[in-house]
Design a protein around this motif. Structure first.
Motif, PDB file in Angstrom:
ATOM      1  N   MET A  91       0.762  -1.165   0.145  1.00  0.00           N
ATOM      2  CA  MET A  91      -0.024   0.142   0.068  1.00  0.00           C
ATOM      3  C   MET A  91       0.827   1.226  -0.066  1.00  0.00           C
ATOM      4  O   MET A  91       2.238   1.193   0.284  1.00  0.00           O
ATOM      5  N   HIS A  92       0.185   2.291  -0.302  1.00  0.00           N
ATOM      6  CA  HIS A  92       0.981   3.629  -0.233  1.00  0.00           C
ATOM      7  C   HIS A  92       1.506   3.881   1.140  1.00  0.00           C
ATOM      8  O   HIS A  92       1.015   3.431   1.995  1.00  0.00           O
ATOM      9  N   HIS A  93       2.714   4.633   1.112  1.00  0.00           N
ATOM     10  CA  HIS A  93       3.321   5.021   2.363  1.00  0.00           C
ATOM     11  C   HIS A  93       4.336   3.856   2.779  1.00  0.00           C
ATOM     12  O   HIS A  93       4.309   3.885   4.068  1.00  0.00           O
ATOM     13  N   HIS A  94       4.098   2.569   2.278  1.00  0.00           N
ATOM     14  CA  HIS A  94       4.884   1.578   2.743  1.00  0.00           C
ATOM     15  C   HIS A  94       6.230   1.518   1.822  1.00  0.00           C
ATOM     16  O   HIS A  94       6.428   1.853   0.883  1.00  0.00           O
ATOM     17  N   PRO A  95       7.383   1.114   2.758  1.00  0.00           N
ATOM     18  CA  PRO A  95       8.591   1.109   2.130  1.00  0.00           C
ATOM     19  C   PRO A  95       8.628   0.112   0.792  1.00  0.00           C
ATOM     20  O   PRO A  95       9.747   0.308   0.137  1.00  0.00           O
ATOM     21  N   LEU A  96       7.837  -0.689   0.587  1.00  0.00           N
ATOM     22  CA  LEU A  96       7.934  -1.393  -0.592  1.00  0.00           C
ATOM     23  C   LEU A  96       7.121  -1.088  -1.712  1.00  0.00           C
ATOM     24  O   LEU A  96       6.659  -1.878  -2.683  1.00  0.00           O
ATOM     25  N   PHE A  97       6.445  -0.055  -1.296  1.00  0.00           N
ATOM     26  CA  PHE A  97       5.575   0.594  -2.443  1.00  0.00           C
ATOM     27  C   PHE A  97       6.079   0.544  -3.791  1.00  0.00           C
ATOM     28  O   PHE A  97       7.098   1.156  -3.815  1.00  0.00           O
ATOM     29  N   LYS A  98       5.530  -0.046  -4.744  1.00  0.00           N
ATOM     30  CA  LYS A  98       6.042  -0.166  -6.096  1.00  0.00           C
ATOM     31  C   LYS A  98       4.909   0.174  -7.163  1.00  0.00           C
ATOM     32  O   LYS A  98       3.700  -0.457  -6.736  1.00  0.00           O
ATOM     33  N   VAL A  99       5.115   0.976  -8.104  1.00  0.00           N
ATOM     34  CA  VAL A  99       3.968   1.324  -9.215  1.00  0.00           C
ATOM     35  C   VAL A  99       4.269   0.334 -10.210  1.00  0.00           C
ATOM     36  O   VAL A  99       5.527   0.124 -10.716  1.00  0.00           O
ATOM     37  N   ASP A 100       3.182  -0.268 -10.772  1.00  0.00           N
ATOM     38  CA  ASP A 100       3.283  -1.016 -11.857  1.00  0.00           C
ATOM     39  C   ASP A 100       3.315   0.048 -13.031  1.00  0.00           C
ATOM     40  O   ASP A 100       2.286   0.757 -13.444  1.00  0.00           O
ATOM     41  N   GLU A 101       4.243   0.207 -13.724  1.00  0.00           N
ATOM     42  CA  GLU A 101       4.552   1.276 -14.737  1.00  0.00           C
ATOM     43  C   GLU A 101       3.699   1.354 -16.042  1.00  0.00           C
ATOM     44  O   GLU A 101       3.494   2.202 -16.698  1.00  0.00           O
ATOM     45  N   ASP A 102       3.040   0.231 -16.120  1.00  0.00           N
ATOM     46  CA  ASP A 102       2.020   0.035 -17.319  1.00  0.00           C
ATOM     47  C   ASP A 102       0.733   1.092 -17.100  1.00  0.00           C
ATOM     48  O   ASP A 102      -0.020   1.324 -17.966  1.00  0.00           O
ATOM     49  N   VAL A 103       0.785   1.416 -15.982  1.00  0.00           N
ATOM     50  CA  VAL A 103      -0.216   2.494 -15.412  1.00  0.00           C
ATOM     51  C   VAL A 103       0.068   3.801 -16.275  1.00  0.00           C
ATOM     52  O   VAL A 103      -0.913   4.651 -16.707  1.00  0.00           O
ATOM     53  N   LEU A 104       1.345   4.049 -16.576  1.00  0.00           N
ATOM     54  CA  LEU A 104       1.795   5.457 -16.868  1.00  0.00           C
ATOM     55  C   LEU A 104       1.205   5.810 -18.286  1.00  0.00           C
ATOM     56  O   LEU A 104       0.185   6.839 -18.409  1.00  0.00           O
ATOM     57  N   PRO A 105       1.100   4.857 -19.215  1.00  0.00           N
ATOM     58  CA  PRO A 105       0.354   5.416 -20.657  1.00  0.00           C
ATOM     59  C   PRO A 105      -1.139   5.620 -20.517  1.00  0.00           C
ATOM     60  O   PRO A 105      -1.854   6.663 -20.894  1.00  0.00           O
ATOM     61  N   LEU A 106      -1.810   4.745 -19.307  1.00  0.00           N
ATOM     62  CA  LEU A 106      -3.068   4.752 -19.157  1.00  0.00           C
ATOM     63  C   LEU A 106      -3.599   6.170 -18.511  1.00  0.00           C
ATOM     64  O   LEU A 106      -4.507   6.837 -19.027  1.00  0.00           O
ATOM     65  N   GLY A 107      -2.861   6.524 -17.680  1.00  0.00           N
ATOM     66  CA  GLY A 107      -3.009   7.829 -17.038  1.00  0.00           C
ATOM     67  C   GLY A 107      -2.887   8.998 -18.123  1.00  0.00           C
ATOM     68  O   GLY A 107      -3.627   9.874 -18.029  1.00  0.00           O
TER      69      GLY A 107
END
Ligand code: ZN
Ligand code: ZN
Length: 392
Positions: free
Chosen positions: A363-379
């Motif tokens: 979850m957000h604000h967790h040290p292991l928080f990692k974004v799936d970068e496939d979200v970038l073009p969608l956004g």
């Protein structure tokens, strides 16, 4: 992720947005320190042919002209927050934070990159009216939006609607959650000092025990939610910290309490503050002590406008498909996007990026928080389609 096409986001643009996101990710900056991020935004906008200007100390505002300069609609604003969190990143990413004690663990780096990507699309293929780009610092502290507003981000030209997207680790990649109405809670904080009369713990009859008073205060505060608040409305009152001197045989003279209140409606917010003060003072006095209360209203609630929700909903459907846009539930977390939405109608949506296969499920604000970068073009494409639909 379901197969989703983003026809407007070319391979080059995808690569560019990814590069920008990773660059910001490596050099996270906290509230009102976002100088590097500010410079990067100004430079990238300049390359696209958009002149940005500094605002709110470390923010950026810029205009992208529309196809039709005679559009009667007030200007649309797209907002991205820029700041990071005061924590260490513990991921194995090759582009992980290079700054100790600072990390982009909420995804604001992706928001900046997506808005720059959308800016390039808007410049290349203008929509029916002008779009104001709002890059806002200091969201995590809940203060950036107010400084942006005070510095005139909503004026000249006047903004008619504001939209923002938050990438969201609680929603699977490829889906968009939109809350129709009250979306994120108002956040208030309190510090309470319960004062008694300290002394020898073996002689309770000659002292006033602030620990006992605090326990009664904490119990009585539960009645705000269960006995004062409209059960149809929603509210949280939580004491998060209790502190006093540590000893076996000394009763301390005072106890310090801290905590937070979360509400959606303005009436509810006022009621919680009023009852908290009455309960703390009343209980302390009844038991022979006294109290000092510092109650601070931090962030206003975020209320989405139904009409504007439809704009973001349809835009998201265009990109993600009908099945992948859904009505989300309100959240008790806070977001200073709500301050813009008090001034102008708008909508704040949650773009899913949860993907356990890629480790994107912390979850957000967790040290292991990692974004799936496939979200970038969608956004990028959803932001563009939102602007297109707003002016259609
Ligand atoms: Zn956050
Ligand atoms: Zn955030």
């Amino acid at each position: 992720m379901p197969k989703i096409k983003t026809p407007l986001v070319t391979k080059d643009l995808k690569t560019k947005v990814l590069r920008i996101r990773r660059q910001i990710h490596q050099y996270p900056e906290l509230q009102f320190e976002e100088k590097k991020t500010q410079k990067l935004i100004l430079d990238e906008l300049k390359i696209i042919g958009i002149k940005g200007r500094k605002i709110a100390r470390t923010g950026v505002v810029a205009m992208v002209p529309g196809r039709d300069s005679s559009s009667k609609k007030k200007v649309l604003m797209l907002r991205a927050d820029m700041d990071a969190l005061p924590m260490d990143e513990d991921t194995d990413l090759e582009f992980k934070s290079k700054i100790k004690g600072k990390a982009h663990a909420c995804g604001h780096d992706t928001h900046v990159a997506m808005l720059i990507g959308a800016a390039e699309l808007l410049k290349r293929k203008p929509v029916g009216g002008p779009v104001k780009l709002c890059f806002q610092p200091a969201e995590e502290a809940g203060v950036g939006a107010q400084v942006m507003i005070d510095d005139g981000v909503l004026d000249n030209p006047d903004v008619g609607a504001a939209f923002g997207i938050h990438v969201w680790a609680g929603i699977p990649i490829g889906k968009m959650g939109i809350v129709l109405g009250p979306c994120m809670a108002a956040v208030d904080e309190f510090d309470i000092t319960i004062k008694g009369k300290g002394g020898h713990a073996a002689y309770p009859h000659v002292i006033v025990d602030p620990i006992y008073i605090s326990s009664q205060v904490i119990s009585a505060l539960q009645s705000v939610v269960s006995r004062n608040f409209d059960p149809i409305d929603t509210c949280v009152v939580t004491v998060t910290s209790v502190n006093s001197a540590i000893s076996y045989n000394i009763t301390p003279p005072e106890v310090k309490l801290q905590g937070t209140c979360r509400t959606f409606s303005d009436e509810g917010r006022k009621l919680v503050k009023k009852r908290l003060i009455q309960i703390v003072n009343g209980t302390s006095r009844t038991l022979g002590g006294s109290a000092e209360i510092d109650f601070r209203q931090m962030i206003a609630s975020t209320i989405n406008d139904k009409k504007m929700c439809e704009v973001l909903w349809k835009a998201s459907e265009t990109v993600l498909g009908r099945k992948n846009v859904f009505e989300d539930k309100p959240m008790m977390g806070g977001e200073d996007m709500g301050l813009y939405l008090r001034e102008v109608p708008g909508c704040f949506g949650f773009l899913g990026m949860k993907n356990p296969k890629k480790g994107s499920d912390a979850m957000h604000h967790h040290p292991l928080f990692k974004v799936d970068e496939d979200v970038l073009p969608l956004g990028v494409e959803i932001l563009y389609r939102t602007a297109e639909r707003y002016y259609s």
